[in-house]
Design a protein around this motif. Structure first.
Motif, PDB file in Angstrom:
ATOM      1  N   LEU A  14      32.011  50.719  36.783  1.00 25.04           N
ATOM      2  CA  LEU A  14      32.455  51.299  37.993  1.00 25.04           C
ATOM      3  C   LEU A  14      32.151  50.366  38.936  1.00 25.04           C
ATOM      4  O   LEU A  14      32.575  50.316  40.057  1.00 25.04           O
ATOM      5  CB  LEU A  14      31.943  52.811  38.352  1.00 25.04           C
ATOM      6  CG  LEU A  14      32.479  53.807  37.590  1.00 25.04           C
ATOM      7  CD1 LEU A  14      31.626  54.966  37.940  1.00 25.04           C
ATOM      8  CD2 LEU A  14      33.857  53.755  37.882  1.00 25.04           C
ATOM      9  N   ARG A  15      30.870  49.397  38.835  1.00 25.41           N
ATOM     10  CA  ARG A  15      30.540  48.632  39.803  1.00 25.41           C
ATOM     11  C   ARG A  15      31.354  47.448  39.793  1.00 25.41           C
ATOM     12  O   ARG A  15      31.663  46.655  40.827  1.00 25.41           O
ATOM     13  CB  ARG A  15      28.962  48.484  39.512  1.00 25.41           C
ATOM     14  CG  ARG A  15      28.017  49.252  40.029  1.00 25.41           C
ATOM     15  CD  ARG A  15      26.692  48.625  39.700  1.00 25.41           C
ATOM     16  NE  ARG A  15      26.521  48.803  38.300  1.00 25.41           N
ATOM     17  CZ  ARG A  15      25.335  48.860  37.666  1.00 25.41           C
ATOM     18  NH1 ARG A  15      24.309  48.536  38.355  1.00 25.41           N
ATOM     19  NH2 ARG A  15      25.311  49.135  36.323  1.00 25.41           N
ATOM     20  N   LEU A  36      33.784  46.158  42.860  1.00 25.56           N
ATOM     21  CA  LEU A  36      33.484  44.597  43.343  1.00 25.56           C
ATOM     22  C   LEU A  36      35.007  44.153  43.401  1.00 25.56           C
ATOM     23  O   LEU A  36      35.275  43.246  44.451  1.00 25.56           O
ATOM     24  CB  LEU A  36      32.601  43.756  42.692  1.00 25.56           C
ATOM     25  CG  LEU A  36      31.177  44.006  42.860  1.00 25.56           C
ATOM     26  CD1 LEU A  36      30.135  43.136  41.909  1.00 25.56           C
ATOM     27  CD2 LEU A  36      30.979  43.442  44.297  1.00 25.56           C
ATOM     28  N   LEU A  37      35.636  44.190  42.371  1.00 25.55           N
ATOM     29  CA  LEU A  37      37.104  43.754  41.974  1.00 25.55           C
ATOM     30  C   LEU A  37      38.210  44.331  43.269  1.00 25.55           C
ATOM     31  O   LEU A  37      38.900  43.526  44.143  1.00 25.55           O
ATOM     32  CB  LEU A  37      37.799  43.993  40.897  1.00 25.55           C
ATOM     33  CG  LEU A  37      39.246  43.629  40.597  1.00 25.55           C
ATOM     34  CD1 LEU A  37      39.430  42.265  40.620  1.00 25.55           C
ATOM     35  CD2 LEU A  37      39.561  44.328  39.061  1.00 25.55           C
ATOM     36  N   ASP A  38      37.812  45.583  43.754  1.00 28.97           N
ATOM     37  CA  ASP A  38      38.402  46.102  44.901  1.00 28.97           C
ATOM     38  C   ASP A  38      38.349  45.443  45.848  1.00 28.97           C
ATOM     39  O   ASP A  38      39.102  44.987  46.884  1.00 28.97           O
ATOM     40  CB  ASP A  38      38.373  47.705  44.888  1.00 28.97           C
ATOM     41  CG  ASP A  38      39.049  48.393  43.731  1.00 28.97           C
ATOM     42  OD1 ASP A  38      40.024  47.874  43.216  1.00 28.97           O
ATOM     43  OD2 ASP A  38      38.548  49.568  43.704  1.00 28.97           O
ATOM     44  N   LEU A  39      36.950  45.337  46.357  1.00 32.52           N
ATOM     45  CA  LEU A  39      36.515  44.533  47.501  1.00 32.52           C
ATOM     46  C   LEU A  39      36.964  43.123  47.439  1.00 32.52           C
ATOM     47  O   LEU A  39      37.661  42.844  48.749  1.00 32.52           O
ATOM     48  CB  LEU A  39      34.879  44.462  47.634  1.00 32.52           C
ATOM     49  CG  LEU A  39      34.352  43.840  48.851  1.00 32.52           C
ATOM     50  CD1 LEU A  39      34.746  44.906  50.017  1.00 32.52           C
ATOM     51  CD2 LEU A  39      32.789  43.818  48.659  1.00 32.52           C
ATOM     52  N   ALA A  40      36.876  42.388  46.534  1.00 32.34           N
ATOM     53  CA  ALA A  40      37.311  41.058  46.328  1.00 32.34           C
ATOM     54  C   ALA A  40      38.939  41.079  46.928  1.00 32.34           C
ATOM     55  O   ALA A  40      39.532  40.133  47.621  1.00 32.34           O
ATOM     56  CB  ALA A  40      37.320  40.448  45.117  1.00 32.34           C
ATOM     57  N   VAL A  59      25.093  30.830  43.093  1.00 36.42           N
ATOM     58  CA  VAL A  59      24.663  32.405  43.463  1.00 36.42           C
ATOM     59  C   VAL A  59      25.476  33.429  42.805  1.00 36.42           C
ATOM     60  O   VAL A  59      26.449  33.183  42.054  1.00 36.42           O
ATOM     61  CB  VAL A  59      25.349  32.419  45.188  1.00 36.42           C
ATOM     62  CG1 VAL A  59      25.400  33.832  45.714  1.00 36.42           C
ATOM     63  CG2 VAL A  59      24.739  31.158  45.997  1.00 36.42           C
ATOM     64  N   ASP A  60      24.891  34.670  42.742  1.00 38.31           N
ATOM     65  CA  ASP A  60      25.605  35.657  41.964  1.00 38.31           C
ATOM     66  C   ASP A  60      26.790  36.086  42.413  1.00 38.31           C
ATOM     67  O   ASP A  60      26.868  36.243  43.695  1.00 38.31           O
ATOM     68  CB  ASP A  60      24.527  36.757  42.067  1.00 38.31           C
ATOM     69  CG  ASP A  60      24.875  38.145  41.130  1.00 38.31           C
ATOM     70  OD1 ASP A  60      25.238  37.946  40.019  1.00 38.31           O
ATOM     71  OD2 ASP A  60      24.846  39.230  41.936  1.00 38.31           O
ATOM     72  N   LEU A  61      27.860  36.313  41.795  1.00 42.95           N
ATOM     73  CA  LEU A  61      29.217  36.777  42.075  1.00 42.95           C
ATOM     74  C   LEU A  61      29.071  37.917  42.860  1.00 42.95           C
ATOM     75  O   LEU A  61      29.940  37.852  44.123  1.00 42.95           O
ATOM     76  CB  LEU A  61      30.165  36.867  40.918  1.00 42.95           C
ATOM     77  CG  LEU A  61      31.624  37.283  41.440  1.00 42.95           C
ATOM     78  CD1 LEU A  61      32.254  36.223  42.231  1.00 42.95           C
ATOM     79  CD2 LEU A  61      32.333  37.535  39.989  1.00 42.95           C
ATOM     80  N   PRO A  62      28.601  39.081  42.739  1.00 40.23           N
ATOM     81  CA  PRO A  62      28.590  40.112  43.602  1.00 40.23           C
ATOM     82  C   PRO A  62      28.214  39.805  45.216  1.00 40.23           C
ATOM     83  O   PRO A  62      28.556  40.142  45.941  1.00 40.23           O
ATOM     84  CB  PRO A  62      27.492  41.208  43.095  1.00 40.23           C
ATOM     85  CG  PRO A  62      27.668  40.979  41.652  1.00 40.23           C
ATOM     86  CD  PRO A  62      27.764  39.361  41.438  1.00 40.23           C
ATOM     87  N   ALA A  63      26.966  39.061  45.203  1.00 39.35           N
ATOM     88  CA  ALA A  63      26.599  38.644  46.550  1.00 39.35           C
ATOM     89  C   ALA A  63      27.683  37.679  47.044  1.00 39.35           C
ATOM     90  O   ALA A  63      27.901  37.886  48.478  1.00 39.35           O
ATOM     91  CB  ALA A  63      24.943  37.781  46.392  1.00 39.35           C
ATOM     92  N   LEU A  64      28.274  36.778  46.486  1.00 40.28           N
ATOM     93  CA  LEU A  64      29.252  36.129  46.854  1.00 40.28           C
ATOM     94  C   LEU A  64      30.311  37.023  47.807  1.00 40.28           C
ATOM     95  O   LEU A  64      31.126  36.615  48.797  1.00 40.28           O
ATOM     96  CB  LEU A  64      29.566  34.878  46.014  1.00 40.28           C
ATOM     97  CG  LEU A  64      28.890  33.827  45.840  1.00 40.28           C
ATOM     98  CD1 LEU A  64      29.330  33.029  44.548  1.00 40.28           C
ATOM     99  CD2 LEU A  64      28.781  32.936  47.080  1.00 40.28           C
TER     100      LEU A  64
END
Length: 149
Positions: free
Chosen positions: A66-67, A71-75, A127-132
């Motif tokens: 789900l996380r 994140l994919l949706d946000l991107a 940098v971590d992908l989620p943070a980016l």
């Protein structure tokens, strides 16, 4: 470094040139890759491909995580808001960020973007992908408001 001279005494060969293009949506300057199609209105083929490569791992994980799906949706929302003229895409991005209607939406696309998918891809090794992705989405939202974050 100048091109190497051929051993037969002829003049040096010119260095190979990489063709680049500017994405009409985000303005990122990327190498042209022949044979690619832009699958997103307002994006260059190279930019679409870079986005796909950048989020490939999230796409693979999203069906069972789900996380990763969030994140994919946000991107995707950040990419849509940056490569279109649709205020609805900006509103959807802001809802995903939990911003609601706190910021106005400019009537026109921003003249420049502070962060693009090219910046996200360039920083992946440090940098971590989620943070980016979160920082990119917040920057896109702020750019549409014409304000600082």
């Amino acid at each position: 470094m100048p091109p190497a001279s051929p051993t037969d005494g002829s003049p040096p060969l010119p260095a190979p040139q990489t063709l680049v293009s500017r994405c009409p949506g985000c303005g990122a300057v990327l190498a042209v890759s022949p044979g690619l199609d832009a699958r997103h209105p307002g994006a260059s083929p190279a930019c679409t491909r870079l986005f796909d490569v950048t989020v490939r791992g999230l796409r693979d994980e999203a069906p069972s995580d789900l996380r990763a799906a969030a994140l994919l949706d946000l991107a995707q929302l950040a990419y849509d808001a940056q490569h279109g003229d649709d205020a609805e895409a900006v509103r959807a991005l802001r809802a995903a960020l939990g911003e609601g209607a706190r910021r106005p939406v400019q009537p026109r696309r921003p003249p420049a973007w502070r962060t693009t998918v090219a910046d996200v891809a360039a920083d992946l090794d440090v940098v971590d992908l989620p943070a980016l992705l979160r920082a990119w989405a917040q920057a896109v939202s702020a750019d549409w408001a014409g304000s600082d974050m």
